[in-house]
Design an enzyme around this catalytic site. Structure first.
Site, short mmCIF file in Angstrom:
data_model
loop_
_atom_site.label_atom_id
_atom_site.label_comp_id
_atom_site.label_asym_id
_atom_site.label_seq_id
_atom_site.Cartn_x
_atom_site.Cartn_y
_atom_site.Cartn_z
N CYS A 67 0.78 -1.24 0.00
CA CYS A 67 0.00 0.00 0.00
C CYS A 67 0.81 1.29 0.00
CB CYS A 67 -1.05 0.01 1.11
SG CYS A 67 -0.73 -1.08 2.47
N ARG A 97 7.09 -11.33 5.00
CA ARG A 97 6.75 -11.11 6.40
C ARG A 97 7.39 -12.20 7.23
NH1 ARG A 97 0.24 -9.93 5.74
NH2 ARG A 97 0.50 -8.20 4.30
N GLN A 149 0.68 -11.02 -3.17
CA GLN A 149 -0.71 -10.64 -2.97
C GLN A 149 -1.27 -10.17 -4.30
OE1 GLN A 149 -0.01 -7.57 0.04
NE2 GLN A 149 -1.27 -8.77 1.43
N ASP A 185 -3.01 -7.77 -5.02
CA ASP A 185 -3.41 -6.60 -4.26
C ASP A 185 -4.02 -5.53 -5.16
OD1 ASP A 185 -3.58 -5.20 -1.95
OD2 ASP A 185 -1.43 -4.89 -1.69
N HIS A 226 -5.67 -1.27 -4.59
CA HIS A 226 -6.16 -0.21 -3.71
C HIS A 226 -7.14 0.63 -4.48
CE1 HIS A 226 -2.45 -1.56 -1.79
NE2 HIS A 226 -3.17 -1.39 -0.70
N LYS A 234 -13.35 -4.87 7.94
CA LYS A 234 -13.06 -5.64 6.73
C LYS A 234 -14.11 -6.70 6.50
CE LYS A 234 -10.10 -9.09 8.93
NZ LYS A 234 -8.95 -9.96 8.80
N HIS A 262 -8.32 -1.51 0.70
CA HIS A 262 -7.35 -2.52 0.25
C HIS A 262 -8.17 -3.73 -0.11
CE1 HIS A 262 -4.01 -0.77 2.85
NE2 HIS A 262 -5.08 -0.37 3.50
#
Length: 636
Positions: free
Chosen positions: A337, A366, A384, A386, A388, A468, A514
């Site tokens: 992000c 991570r 991911q 991902d 946004h 979420k 996200h």
RNA sequence: GCCGGCGUAGCUCAGUGGUAGAGCAACUGAUUCGUAAUCAGUAGGUCGUAGGUUCAAAUCCUAUCGCCGGCUCCA
């Protein structure tokens, strides 16, 4: 004084019984057979023990071995029977808790030594003896002080702790054989009522799930009201083992993880990469078609970025140590992000530009504790899918609804069919005013409802920066897997001072969402493999058609067919080994290749192919082009 | 990270103090075969790693790495 209470039965009839009548007595009023079969009762949806005196009116139901709730009651009783067996073998045992769980039960014990698989056998034997003896379960109500004395004398300190936490003045205990336990019930009439069980595993578990407290030994078991159900469940566990993606990954040569390189770091082999690439290509194509732009961002960034984003404050423990480049600290990214936000901030944005939807297959790293790593499902480096979405407050609801719709479309394209939504609300530690949380939650909830999803609320389960929605899929074995996550973010727009110019000419704070549809590509492919048991949909198969010449004589024709397939964009493999056709078929079958083109004299002479499907079905002597445009091909 | 178990050939596994074994896979040769394993031969392991005990260690002890089952965690 003989007051009555009214029990409303499932068929709507009212049953009057005196106050203090037990479930068993109430059942007897309906019929003696029912009283005999009763293992528990249900009053207004809550379980009551058959020995428990009833004092309030309500909707009433008698639970028998045939009821859907029977398993729950049986499992709980089974946990007590197991505890009794453990007490016999380990008189010094301290007892934790022993609830019924999905498909079984467990009980936690503190013992003087570690349990072994042989102990499980012994415990099972003791349990069988207890069941054969048909020992009565008896229920007793005690004042807390009496209960404290009882469990104090038994030196059961965990139970004393539990008693202290019960708000009522009276507690109930159940006894059977030589075992007594603090317990709400209900329990079956006697130990002979439950028969079908198996002890499965020994595991460690912290007392009360708190890692600062002692580690107990937990025995997991499974139990069912009928033998058929137990056998079915055990067969399912076997099937799950066969479908394990780690096993399939090895057998199908898809991926590997290397101790020498590091745990939780995945290597995709050519065949696995074919699958992943097919999935990613589809994903990218669909994102462009659904109003997203694709972007690429770096893998590392200066500490400024992570300080600003708050990651260093909140998640430093799960980030890898910084590396020094020109005396500056850089961190490898745990999330994408902040990078996407940097692109946002390169320009002054107008409300007319919004919503912006930026997607990236972003690989993040991570630190995951060593004990949690698991195949592709939990790793230290993963990608991911991902994106946004940056939008105005009044666009947010439509955007969320659109994400849910898009997500379901993508997931269904991979063959998933059953979905469930989990709505996570504000945790204790959170940023953003409660009013905005409420507004965001309401928007999420409406979006979920409109898509007709079953939704469960996870109280306090949200991230600190926003609520979420998670979408989970259910697989053929009834297991749930987390896929999509859609998260509001009240934090980053603030921290990075993101703004847009509104119609009024003033600066406004955009909303940010996200979302990852597959979640982690690694885990997604792991789930996909297990879901399909390795028999992937055709469009994802690393090899779609195995070309199998009957003998070396047919190799030339095989090459011709292989090439013809390849030029049509079909992924093929030509088996040139001089083995018998049986061997080649077996080998292709084990590789779970959807189609085999079997080629012998008949085919070579007629310029056709014979297709054997992985289901075993045959399509003899057909034209190649007719086949690749057929329904057989498209449906696979 | 915590508790317990495990680590032997590419894979699946046998081998509990006396100088490493099987099946499959690989390789070579023979076989040329019609719907789930053709036959024969060859090669392959300092038994996860490092220490220790012992005349002698895959086997016993210690440490360490990794894997498995759980627990805790998962932005």
């Amino acid at each position: 004084m003989s007051e009555n209470i009214t029990l409303t039965l499932p068929d709507g009839k009212a049953l009057e019984v005196p106050v203090g009548a037990t479930v068993k007595q109430a059942a007897a009023k309906i019929g003696p057979r029912l009283a005999e079969a009763a293992i528990a009762g249900k009053l207004d949806g809550s379980f009551v023990d058959i020995r428990m005196p009833l004092s309030t009116s309500g909707k009433f139901e008698v639970v028998t071995m045939k009821s859907p709730d029977a398993n729950d009651v049986c499992r709980h009783s089974m946990a007590h029977i197991m505890a009794e067996a453990v007490l016999k073998l380990f008189p010094e045992a301290q007892f934790g808790i022993g609830p019924s769980i999905e498909n079984g039960f467990y009980y936690d014990f503190l013992l003087s030594r570690s349990l072994t698989p042989e102990d499980l056998e012994k415990i099972e034997k003791e349990m069988q003896a207890s069941i054969a003896a048909k020992q009565e379960f008896t229920r007793e109500e005690l004042d807390k002080s009496a209960a404290r004395k009882l469990f104090g004398d038994l030196k059961q300190s965990f139970k004393l702790e539990l008693i202290d936490e019960i708000p009522d003045q009276k507690v109930s205990v159940f006894r059977h054989g030589g075992f007594v336990d603090l317990c709400r019930g209900p329990h079956v009439p006697n130990t002979g009522a439950v028969k079908f069980f198996k002890l499965l595993t020994i595991a460690g578990a912290y007392w009360r799930g708190d890692e600062k407290r002692p580690m107990l030994q937990r025995i997991y078991g499974t139990a069912f009201a009928t033998k058929e159900e137990l056998d079915k469940h055990l067969a399912m566990l076997e099937e799950a083992k066969k479908r394990d993606h780690r096993k399939l990954g090895k057998e199908l040569d898809l991926f590997s993880i290397h101790e020498e390189v590091g745990p939780g770091l995945v290597f995709w082999h050519p065949k696995g990469a074919r699958i992943r690439n097919a999935a990613e290509m589809f994903w990218k194509d669909q994102h462009y078609k659904n109003g997203y732009e694709l972007i690429y961002t770096p893998h590392i960034g200066r500490s400024w970025l992570w300080e600003t984003s708050g990651h260093l404050g909140f998640y430093r423990d799960s980030m890898y140590s910084p590396m020094l480049i020109d005396d500056q600290e850089y961190f490898i990214k745990p999330m994408n992000c902040p990078f996407h936000i940097m692109i946002y901030k390169t320009q002054m944005r107008s409300y007319r530009d919004l919503p912006l939807r930026w997607a990236e297959m972003g690989t993040v790293y991570r630190y995951e504790k060593s004990g949690v790593l698991h195949g592709l499902m939990r790793v230290r480096g993963f990608t991911q899918d991902d994106a946004h979405i940056i939008c105005t407050p009044d666009q947010i609801e439509d955007e969320v609804r659109e994400v849910i719709r898009f997500s379901l479309f993508i997931l269904k394209s991979f063959g998933f069919e059953e979905f469930k939504a989990y709505l996570a609300t504000r945790p204790e530690k959170a940023v953003g005013e409660p009013a905005r949380w409420e507004q965001a939650l309401a928007a999420l909830k409406r979006a979920v409802d409109q898509e007709g999803l079953v939704c469960e609320v996870d109280e306090g389960g949200g991230a600190f920066y926003g609520p979420k929605i998670d979408l989970k899929i259910k697989d053929a074995l009834g297991r749930e897997w987390q896929m999509t996550t859609i998260q509001f973010d009240f934090n980053l727009p603030e921290r990075f001072d993101m703004t847009y110019i509104g119609a009024d000419g003033g600066h406004h704070r955009p909303y940010m969402v996200h979302r990852a549809l597959m979640g982690s590509v690694e885990r997604f492919l792991g789930v996909l493999l297990e879901y399909h048991g390795g028999n992937l949909p055709l469009w994802l198969c690393p090899v779609q058609v195995a070309v199998l010449p009957i003998s070396d004589k047919h190799l030339e024709y095989g090459k011709k067919i292989e090439q013809a397939l390849r030029t049509r964009g079909i992924r093929t493999f030509l088996d040139t080994r001089s083995d018998k056709i049986n061997y080649k078929i077996r080998s292709a079958q084990l590789q779970k290749i959807p189609f085999m083109a079997v080629l012998g004299d008949a085919e070579a002479n007629a310029n056709t192919i014979t297709i054997r499907k992985r289901t075993g079905e045959n399509l003899t002597g057909i034209d190649l082009d007719a086949f690749v445009t057929s329904q057989e091909w498209k449906k696979a």
